[in-house]
Design a protein around this motif. Sequence first.
Motif, PDB file in Angstrom:
ATOM      1  N   ASN B  43       0.827  -1.206   0.000  1.00  0.00           N
ATOM      2  CA  ASN B  43       0.000   0.000   0.000  1.00  0.00           C
ATOM      3  C   ASN B  43       0.863   1.259   0.000  1.00  0.00           C
ATOM      4  N   CYS B  44       1.978   1.217   0.751  1.00  0.00           N
ATOM      5  CA  CYS B  44       2.858   2.384   0.804  1.00  0.00           C
ATOM      6  C   CYS B  44       3.470   2.662  -0.569  1.00  0.00           C
ATOM      7  N   ALA B  45       3.776   1.580  -1.300  1.00  0.00           N
ATOM      8  CA  ALA B  45       4.336   1.747  -2.636  1.00  0.00           C
ATOM      9  C   ALA B  45       3.327   2.446  -3.541  1.00  0.00           C
ATOM     10  N   LEU B  46       2.038   2.073  -3.407  1.00  0.00           N
ATOM     11  CA  LEU B  46       0.992   2.720  -4.205  1.00  0.00           C
ATOM     12  C   LEU B  46       0.901   4.207  -3.880  1.00  0.00           C
ATOM     13  N   GLN B  48       3.271   6.022  -2.782  1.00  0.00           N
ATOM     14  CA  GLN B  48       4.471   6.676  -3.312  1.00  0.00           C
ATOM     15  C   GLN B  48       4.275   7.037  -4.784  1.00  0.00           C
ATOM     16  N   GLN B  49       3.688   6.089  -5.523  1.00  0.00           N
ATOM     17  CA  GLN B  49       3.424   6.345  -6.942  1.00  0.00           C
ATOM     18  C   GLN B  49       2.530   7.563  -7.137  1.00  0.00           C
ATOM     19  N   SER B  50       1.560   7.744  -6.211  1.00  0.00           N
ATOM     20  CA  SER B  50       0.654   8.894  -6.328  1.00  0.00           C
ATOM     21  C   SER B  50       1.263  10.144  -5.711  1.00  0.00           C
ATOM     22  N   GLY B  51       2.500  10.031  -5.247  1.00  0.00           N
ATOM     23  CA  GLY B  51       3.148  11.193  -4.641  1.00  0.00           C
ATOM     24  C   GLY B  51       2.550  11.579  -3.305  1.00  0.00           C
TER      25      GLY B  51
END
Lengths: 416, 557
Positions: B43-46, B48-51
């Motif tokens: 979830n944290c990676a997601l 990160q992708q959304s800034g």
Amino acid sequence: MDIEQANQSAVTRMIEARPMLTGVAAARDVIPGMHSNLLLHAGPPIAWARMSGPLRGAMIGAMLFEQLAHTEAAAIALAESGGVQFEPCHEHNTVGPMAGVTSASMLVYVVENKAGTGSTNTAYSNLNEGYGKVLRYGAYSAEVLTRLRWMNTVLGPTVGAALARSDGIDLRALIAEALHMGDEGHNRNKAGSLLFLKALAPLIAQGNGAADGQSEVLKFLGDNALSVLNPVMAACKAMTDAAHGVEGSTLVTAMARNGTDFGIRISGLPGQWFTAPAEIPVGLFFSGFSQADANPDIGDSAITETAGIGGFAMAAAPAIVTFVGGTPRDALNATLEMYEITTTEHKHFTMPALDFRGTPTGIDIRKVVELGIAPRINTGIAHKNAGVGQVGAGLVRPPMVIFEQALLAYAEKYGL
Amino acid sequence: MNIQSEIRKGSYFDSVVLMQLQRELLLLPGVHDAGVVMATPANCALLQQSGLLTESARSAAADDTLIVVKAESESAALQALAQVDSLLNRKRAAVDAEFRPRSLEAAARQLPAAGWVLISVPGRFAAGVARAALKLRKHIFLYSDNVALEDEIELKQTARAQGLLLLGPDCGTAIINGIGLGFANRVRRGAVGIVGASGTGLQTVASRVHQLGAGVSHALGTGGRDLHTAVGAITAHQALHLLARDPATQVIVLISKPPAPEVAAQLLSAAQACGKPVVVDFIGYPAPARQLGNLHFATSLNEAAELAVSQLAGSSQPAQQPGSALTGMWLRGLFSGGTLAYEAMLVLQTTLHPLFSNAPVHKSQQLADALHSQAHTLLDLGGDEFTVGRLHPLLDNDLRLRRIRQEAADPQVGMILLDVVLGEGVHADPAAELAPVIAASRRTGLEFVVMLIGTDEDPQDMQSQKERLETAGCRLFTNPSAALAYVCSRFGAAAATAFAPVELTALTQPMAALNAGVETFYTSMVAQGAQCLQLDWRPPAAGNDKLADILAKMNKR
């Protein structure tokens, strides 16, 4: 003094407690006041003479395990002579399912309340033995004692070492998740036990392979759908103890049975038990057994209901509705009924079937007495004879009179 | 652009709940993006992708709930985060027809739409249930009887202070928004609003209105003791005020057994100020007139219904407007004729209170000292106490002239009412003496009203009398009833609404109620299409008085 405010303060402490399973240790090393001649038991205080079959059996087993006695007869003689002391787990920050017997050298789970609100408290619970012939139902055969020794030498140390490699397991989060997976946290702990195994497995795998008995331990934990019950009970104890001793509060902070009596403790009346003869649970029986075999209600596990799960979260557990009448509607109604006697809805424990309402939390003796609704407790049913084991599961309610006694004692203490 | 985050340690929520929260955060002002997740690595990676993954959010663990808000300003982001708890707690109550709660509290949670509580439990428990209902801010239909008078007063005062209606106790019937509560006839909906003590009077009028082809907007029972002095018509006043504001109601009917005179006066005074035609049937209470301004007096239940229906036709004419000028001022009537004085008493006591006289209709109206007026006062100057050693006031104006000056000097006096009687044998020219004194006594806020009794053939020259009195500043009436109606209208708004008004939604919301007691009330509500929840009500503490007493003390703390 404002009762509402006192109760709000108590229930907030209960809800905001953050029980973390941080380790496994010998009872004598961690439990306050524990010593070699002391045997802890479930429920309110009781003398040997009044103990029911399962509790006596468990006491005999514990004396054999501790080598306080070497035969059944010697153990009974020791108990009768007053050579060992019996005290409630609850008076030592401890809880145990069914007989709840805990002795000095047994390994126990250590659950610390890390609410971060300054005050901290710790609760303890023994390790779960699984099914069949087990000490908590009063069995004390060689097979039972062998398993207890294995738990003390393999299971406990392995789990303890695994926990030592972690920051602890957040049991509040585990319970919250299990409630969304069909558990209610008392009679059904299938999901919670798997979550427990999931949390422990990688930590255990970091250990020393076969020397640690890794495979054996993982299989034991995985086969036992009750493996998380004991840590969950200790978590509930840590939560309810955090709410205990709030001046003026009418909240129930313990409900416990010793197989003879049912006892409750009240936050604003610390140090007192209110007791009456325990009732015989009504429920479903394993084949070959009937209501006539059932022992009066026994065990500290009603601490789960005290903390807002178990029978109170019945709406979360449609898979076990047969215990409460048979339909999912009955399960919802069981929880709706408990909202009537509680102070608030749990902030962290929610139930999908009720649109994620929080579980009914913080039993208020005023509401219990006024409405005539006693708390619902989901429970296992013990055979009345020592060592036969579990014969069924079902529902029980505490005797109403103990809430009335508590109310009268409250009126006396607070000059009403 | 500003990003704020919050980590909730060890808080587990189902992903559906979290996604819902995320969606609701996006709707808040100034919020451009939001992420609400359990802080697992995936979830944290997601995020990160959304800034959306801030530095501070990186410390979150998989057991933690991570809430991130990206907004146009720091304050908008922080305000959005502050909403999280209330958004999470906004639960739709699970409406469950099959569960019957014991406590009103739980029932109210189960049927949050319920605006009313119907209570028909045994009388000695009814006040307790009503108190709980008021605590939950519900309107009450209290069917139970044998409620102690002191409980009724306390409950009604509490209800009034909170803008809540308490119909009853011993209220058998009501029709609210087309739904009958308790015992009620099935009547057409219409424009006649009814306020009645209770029971059959109200049912009779409602039924007759229906039979006459009209319909009922709402019918509100007040309970049999509401118009007693001790209760002071609290509910009747609220109900009247409510129907006056209700757009569906064009005509109001007030029914009661004979009320206490002062209670009746205050209620009718309020009725006069309500701006709609009001038909009054105080059974057995003398009607002062057929009509007093907007008040119409009926002598039977049937007539009350007929008058109400006939008023519906005429109610296109604007009814008398409230807001009379003399509110809070006193009337002083100085009569030379005893019978005229007595008729004035009978009529004016309808709405003027307190009213005193040396020739009272009720003992309580007896003026303590005839030489000094108090509150509203009507004097028969031909009474024995005034005529000893003196001519009758029809012949000698001296006493009246002195009394006019005395009354006019009292700044609280807003109107002086006089009769001027012409004819053979009486004073030859009353205007010659009265007009100068009246003219000299005039001041702002003081009106003079004269009932002129006589004919154009009388020796005093009626026209001249009239002109001179009018020039002096009097309002002249040759019809005494018209004079009295005028007086009433000038003082009509005496009972201003000195209480928190009940919200109109009490009547206009779709009926939804909680029913504690008689189950047929529940089944009848459901059959009429209203929402209703039946309680599994039990006596508190299973009827154990000692425990119930302790609980009552605890709950007061």
